[in-house]
Design a protein around this motif. Structure first.
Motif, PDB file in Angstrom:
ATOM      1  N   LEU A  61       3.434   7.179 -13.385  1.00 33.45           N
ATOM      2  CA  LEU A  61       2.235   7.115 -14.246  1.00 33.45           C
ATOM      3  C   LEU A  61       2.594   7.145 -15.650  1.00 33.45           C
ATOM      4  CD1 LEU A  61      -0.061   9.438 -11.881  1.00 33.45           C
ATOM      5  CD2 LEU A  61       0.474   7.092 -11.615  1.00 33.45           C
ATOM      6  N   PHE A  73       4.259   3.354  -6.541  1.00 34.37           N
ATOM      7  CA  PHE A  73       3.021   3.151  -7.196  1.00 34.37           C
ATOM      8  C   PHE A  73       3.509   3.304  -8.732  1.00 34.37           C
ATOM      9  CE2 PHE A  73      -0.833   4.188  -9.146  1.00 34.37           C
ATOM     10  CZ  PHE A  73      -1.908   2.991  -8.945  1.00 34.37           C
ATOM     11  N   TYR A  85       4.929   8.182  -7.171  1.00 35.66           N
ATOM     12  CA  TYR A  85       3.912   7.695  -8.142  1.00 35.66           C
ATOM     13  C   TYR A  85       4.672   7.948  -9.730  1.00 35.66           C
ATOM     14  CZ  TYR A  85      -0.343   8.016  -5.481  1.00 35.66           C
ATOM     15  OH  TYR A  85      -1.256   7.744  -4.527  1.00 35.66           O
ATOM     16  N   THR A 145       2.126  -1.828  -7.007  1.00 35.84           N
ATOM     17  CA  THR A 145       2.754  -1.094  -6.008  1.00 35.84           C
ATOM     18  C   THR A 145       3.919  -2.139  -5.350  1.00 35.84           C
ATOM     19  OG1 THR A 145       0.420  -0.504  -5.125  1.00 35.84           O
ATOM     20  CG2 THR A 145       2.328  -0.321  -3.589  1.00 35.84           C
ATOM     21  N   CYS A 184      -2.369  -1.494 -12.262  1.00 34.42           N
ATOM     22  CA  CYS A 184      -1.479  -0.639 -11.472  1.00 34.42           C
ATOM     23  C   CYS A 184      -0.679  -1.716 -10.520  1.00 34.42           C
ATOM     24  CB  CYS A 184      -2.586  -0.139 -10.387  1.00 34.42           C
ATOM     25  SG  CYS A 184      -3.733   0.976 -11.272  1.00 34.42           S
ATOM     26  N   TYR A 223       2.115  15.976  -2.610  1.00 31.94           N
ATOM     27  CA  TYR A 223       3.104  15.536  -3.880  1.00 31.94           C
ATOM     28  C   TYR A 223       3.505  16.681  -4.546  1.00 31.94           C
ATOM     29  CZ  TYR A 223       1.597  10.941  -2.324  1.00 31.94           C
ATOM     30  OH  TYR A 223       1.311   9.563  -1.459  1.00 31.94           O
ATOM     31  N   LEU A 241      -5.708   6.090  -8.614  1.00 28.40           N
ATOM     32  CA  LEU A 241      -4.197   6.222  -8.018  1.00 28.40           C
ATOM     33  C   LEU A 241      -4.204   5.818  -6.462  1.00 28.40           C
ATOM     34  CD1 LEU A 241      -3.816   9.947  -9.197  1.00 28.40           C
ATOM     35  CD2 LEU A 241      -2.915   8.151 -10.197  1.00 28.40           C
TER      36      LEU A 241
END
Length: 522
Positions: A129, A97, A127, A486, A484, A258, A118
């Motif tokens: 970011l 992501f 993730y 994925t 975002c 995580y 998220l």
């Protein structure tokens, strides 16, 4: 481990009965001693295998159903007297992501819920970011000393969304009443919080996880190679340790889904990488490089933070950038130059301990690359024409005038890169705390008026990357909307094959021995 006993026998010239009996007794004694030592070695070896497999079983029982663990089963890898000449590669998918958000210099508040941003319900494996303008881009932050308090707060909010609330105040950090919660305390230290979220069971991420390096270390112990533990206090990062900062117990428990792999701030740019806790052990070669492209081409108000790492035998590179702003004619060429200079000047340090390592030190040499951020490319239309298309929601017609699209098609920037189709409205520039790009009835000078544009983008480069979604999120926190994406990313997993020549021990019954002693195997 017991060392073999060496006995040297000197045979005389006598051939009498007593000499023969003496030699027989000596031979029997030597045979018994060698058998005893051999048995002790075997028992010691088996106990190491049992302990190792029990640790693996506990990890697998606690972890997710991620199938990469099955490829590291040590029972299929016997260390013999000769190194293996064969290796096997297998492919697995890693769900990544990636997100970018220009927060306009706004500091987050305690009631900012990042759960929807998220997409925590989807539970991706990783993730990545990126934030821009986490601090105002004023002279104090650019020229003097950047303020890392907002970065610490963003990091705490991300952790809260991914792992649930964590009470840091119980560990000596006083909360600030004005923020109304334990996550926001007086002058939070990014350095201390980063260490808290990065540590797993009190250990630091290992710098090198090369197969050959790990096998060399495992061979020393006369045991199977195992990637179960890629953490070693000797391989800790060079960051200054602060023993006075206690690690919250809750963060080292199985409740933590995580773990923070890394994070870095450069003035207003802030990037963080998180991974499912049970997968962090397969990360290695973690390196970070900052490239400044701001004032005079050397200050950090613009530029990028690049993260390089390996996951099993696949190299990854993530670039979070904030490129040159402006919507005058020709400003897109400045953004093109930023991209060219970033690709040219970004070079990661060499940290691999394995000779002749193929870990790349340039961005384009990595296997899988994701570039995200406020790229600042605008719409080559007048404000009125763009406004008319926005009101009609004619995104295809508007996108035909997108500068990044036109520059890529002309081959002037991001040649060979890919971007998913855009089916969402432009992400910039909104009135603060509003759903409108402009406020009707409010006069704005032409110098301050901005044409709506898709400034916030995510691109990728390399084979084995498949985009599953590309969306924007509806947060009114700043004048940008977050974007975002994925991905399903193919990962190569190489594990050593059977040795050509194995030890004289009988390995066939090890599974039987384990099954009778360990509750984790049936």
């Amino acid at each position: 481990m017991a060392q073999p006993t060496i006995v040297i026998l000197f045979a005389g010239t006598h051939v009498g009965l007593m000499d023969n009996e003496f030699e027989d007794k000596q031979e029997e004694t030597v045979s018994d001693m060698m058998a005893s030592n051999q048995q002790r070695k075997k028992q010691s070896f088996l106990w190491k295998v049992l302990a190792m497999r029990e640790r693996n079983a506990r990890t697998m029982e606690r972890g997710s159903n991620y199938s990469l663990d099955t490829l590291s089963d040590p029972s299929s890898e016997n260390l013999g007297s000769e190194p293996s000449m064969a290796s096997t590669e297998a492919g697995q998918n890693l769900r990544v992501f990636a997100a970018t958000w220009n927060v306009g210099g706004q500091c987050p508040t305690v009631n900012l819920d990042l759960g929807d941003f998220l997409q925590v319900r989807n539970e991706p494996d990783m993730y990545v970011l990126g934030f821009q303008e986490i601090v105002p881009l004023n002279a104090g932050n650019v020229l003097v000393l950047e303020d890392n308090e907002p970065a610490a707060k963003w990091l705490a909010l991300i952790n809260q969304s991914l792992n649930g609330p964590s009470d840091l105040t119980s560990n000596g950090l006083k909360s600030t009443a004005s923020f109304g919660g334990p996550l926001f305390f007086q002058k939070p230290s990014l350095k201390k919080i980063k260490k808290t979220f990065k540590k797993i069971n009190g250990k630091r991420l290992k710098s090198c996880n090369c197969v050959f390096e790990m096998e060399r270390k495992a061979a020393k112990d006369f045991c199977f190679r195992c990637q179960e533990s890629n953490f070693n206090s000797d391989d800790s990062s060079t960051e200054e340790e602060d023993e006075n900062f206690p690690i919250p117990v809750a963060l080292a428990t199985n409740q933590m889904k995580y773990s923070l792999v890394t994070c870095k701030q450069m003035v207003g740019i802030f990037v963080s990488v998180w991974m499912k806790r049970e997968l962090v052990q397969y990360i290695g070669h973690l390196r970070i490089c900052c490239t400044s492209r701001g004032i005079m081409g050397c200050l950090g108000n613009k530029g990028c933070i690049s993260v390089s790492m390996s996951f099993y035998q696949t190299s990854f590179c993530f670039i979070c950038s904030h490129l040159a702003s402006g919507e005058k004619e020709g400003d897109e060429l400045r953004r093109n130059l930023d991209v060219i200079e970033i690709l040219k000047n970004t070079q990661f340090p060499r940290i691999c301990k394995t000779p002749h390592s193929r870990m790349p030190d340039r961005i384009l040499d990595h296997d899988r690359i994701i570039w995200f951020g406020d790229l600042n490319y605008r719409i080559s239309l007048s404000h009125d024409d763009a406004k008319r298309l926005v009101e009609k929601k004619d995104w295809p017609a508007l996108f035909n005038k997108d500068q990044l699209k036109m520059e890529r098609e002309a081959g002037r920037v991001f040649k060979g890169w890919k971007e998913g189709k855009i089916y969402f409205a432009p992400t910039y520039k909104y009135a603060f705390n509003s759903d409108t790009y402009y406020v009707e009835g409010v006069k704005v000078s032409k110098n301050k008026r901005r044409t709506p544009a898709w400034c916030d983008r995510i691109l990728w480069h390399g084979r084995g990357i498949h985009q599953l979604s590309y969306v924007r999120k509806e947060f009114k926190f700043s004048d940008h909307r977050p974007v975002c994406a994925t991905f399903n990313v193919e990962v190569e997993v190489m594990f050593r094959g059977q040795k050509k020549k194995v030890s004289t021990y009988n390995f066939q019954n090890i599974d039987d021995l384990v099954s009778t002693r360990s509750p984790y195997y049936s």
